[in-house]
Design a protein around this motif. Structure first.
Motif, short mmCIF file in Angstrom:
data_model
loop_
_atom_site.label_atom_id
_atom_site.label_comp_id
_atom_site.label_asym_id
_atom_site.label_seq_id
_atom_site.Cartn_x
_atom_site.Cartn_y
_atom_site.Cartn_z
N LEU A 220 -63.07 -12.81 -13.34
CA LEU A 220 -62.27 -11.86 -14.12
C LEU A 220 -60.80 -12.23 -14.03
CD1 LEU A 220 -61.98 -9.10 -15.63
CD2 LEU A 220 -61.79 -8.06 -13.36
N LEU A 221 -60.16 -12.33 -15.17
CA LEU A 221 -58.71 -12.51 -15.25
C LEU A 221 -58.16 -11.28 -15.96
CD1 LEU A 221 -56.19 -14.39 -14.96
CD2 LEU A 221 -56.70 -15.19 -17.27
N TRP B 219 -58.98 -21.39 -16.89
CA TRP B 219 -57.76 -22.20 -17.00
C TRP B 219 -56.80 -21.52 -17.98
CZ3 TRP B 219 -57.04 -27.02 -14.56
CH2 TRP B 219 -58.15 -27.51 -13.88
N ILE B 220 -55.52 -21.57 -17.68
CA ILE B 220 -54.49 -21.01 -18.56
C ILE B 220 -53.38 -22.03 -18.74
CG2 ILE B 220 -54.94 -18.60 -17.95
CD1 ILE B 220 -52.51 -18.77 -16.02
N ASN B 221 -52.58 -21.85 -19.77
CA ASN B 221 -51.40 -22.70 -19.89
C ASN B 221 -50.20 -21.97 -19.26
OD1 ASN B 221 -50.89 -20.82 -21.93
ND2 ASN B 221 -50.47 -22.34 -23.50
N ASP C 191 -53.49 -33.11 -18.41
CA ASP C 191 -52.85 -33.77 -19.55
C ASP C 191 -52.35 -32.75 -20.57
OD1 ASP C 191 -53.18 -36.31 -18.57
OD2 ASP C 191 -54.86 -36.84 -19.90
N PHE C 192 -53.03 -31.61 -20.66
CA PHE C 192 -52.65 -30.56 -21.60
C PHE C 192 -51.86 -29.44 -20.93
CE2 PHE C 192 -56.25 -32.45 -23.94
CZ PHE C 192 -55.57 -32.80 -25.09
N GLY C 193 -51.45 -29.63 -19.68
CA GLY C 193 -50.61 -28.65 -19.01
C GLY C 193 -51.33 -27.37 -18.60
N MET C 194 -52.62 -27.46 -18.39
CA MET C 194 -53.40 -26.28 -18.03
C MET C 194 -53.42 -26.10 -16.51
SD MET C 194 -54.30 -25.15 -21.00
CE MET C 194 -55.61 -23.97 -20.71
N LEU C 195 -53.53 -24.85 -16.08
CA LEU C 195 -53.54 -24.48 -14.67
C LEU C 195 -54.81 -23.67 -14.39
CD1 LEU C 195 -49.93 -23.06 -14.76
CD2 LEU C 195 -50.57 -25.29 -13.85
N ILE C 196 -55.52 -24.01 -13.34
CA ILE C 196 -56.72 -23.25 -13.00
C ILE C 196 -56.31 -21.96 -12.29
CG2 ILE C 196 -57.12 -24.40 -10.78
CD1 ILE C 196 -60.16 -24.23 -11.50
N CYS C 197 -57.01 -20.89 -12.56
CA CYS C 197 -56.71 -19.60 -11.94
C CYS C 197 -57.41 -19.44 -10.59
CB CYS C 197 -57.12 -18.46 -12.86
SG CYS C 197 -56.18 -18.41 -14.40
N ASN C 198 -58.58 -20.05 -10.44
CA ASN C 198 -59.33 -19.93 -9.18
C ASN C 198 -58.45 -20.38 -8.01
OD1 ASN C 198 -61.07 -20.71 -11.52
ND2 ASN C 198 -62.72 -20.19 -10.10
#
Length: 122
Positions: free
Chosen positions: A120-121, A93-95, A60-67
């Motif tokens: 780690l990101l 999570w990142i936008n 809903d907030f446009g977030m994307l998981i990095c995993n």
């Protein structure tokens, strides 16, 4: 909450106890200039109720998981390992404002510190 920060890069990370399997996959179009992949793969094939809630909120907030999106973690490595089983419950999570950055995500294989492995990101 995010409406006030739509021009900002946002990171949300932590032990969310949310198992989401390969949800939050997208076609690679929006990832064209990114080091991340749109389609996610994961070793954890379970989706729990907390996972469904997290997906609903984050998408809903446009977030994307990095995993499961980077070359270093292409199969979303387990982040929790115990005698009772393994899962991917520690997320970053990142936008979408990060997609023009050259990012890498990995689960660090540091044994005996905790039953949770650090993520780690960079």
């Amino acid at each position: 909450m995010f409406a006030n920060y739509n021009e900002c890069k946002i990171i949300i990370a932590g032990d969310l106890n949310a198992r989401i399997s390969n949800l939050n996959s997208f076609y690679d179009d929006i990832f064209m200039n990114s080091s991340f992949h749109g389609i996610r793969y994961t070793l954890d094939t379970v989706i729990n109720s907390q996972g469904n809630r997290i997906i609903e909120i984050m998408e809903d907030f446009g977030m994307l998981i990095c995993n499961g999106r980077s070359n270093a973690d292409r199969r979303a490595s387990y982040t929790y390992i115990s005698r009772n089983g393994c899962s991917v419950i520690d997320h970053i999570w990142i936008n979408s404002l990060f997609l023009d950055s050259q990012l890498d995500f990995e689960v660090l294989k540091i044994p005996e510190i905790s039953d949770h492995l650090p993520v780690l990101l960079n």
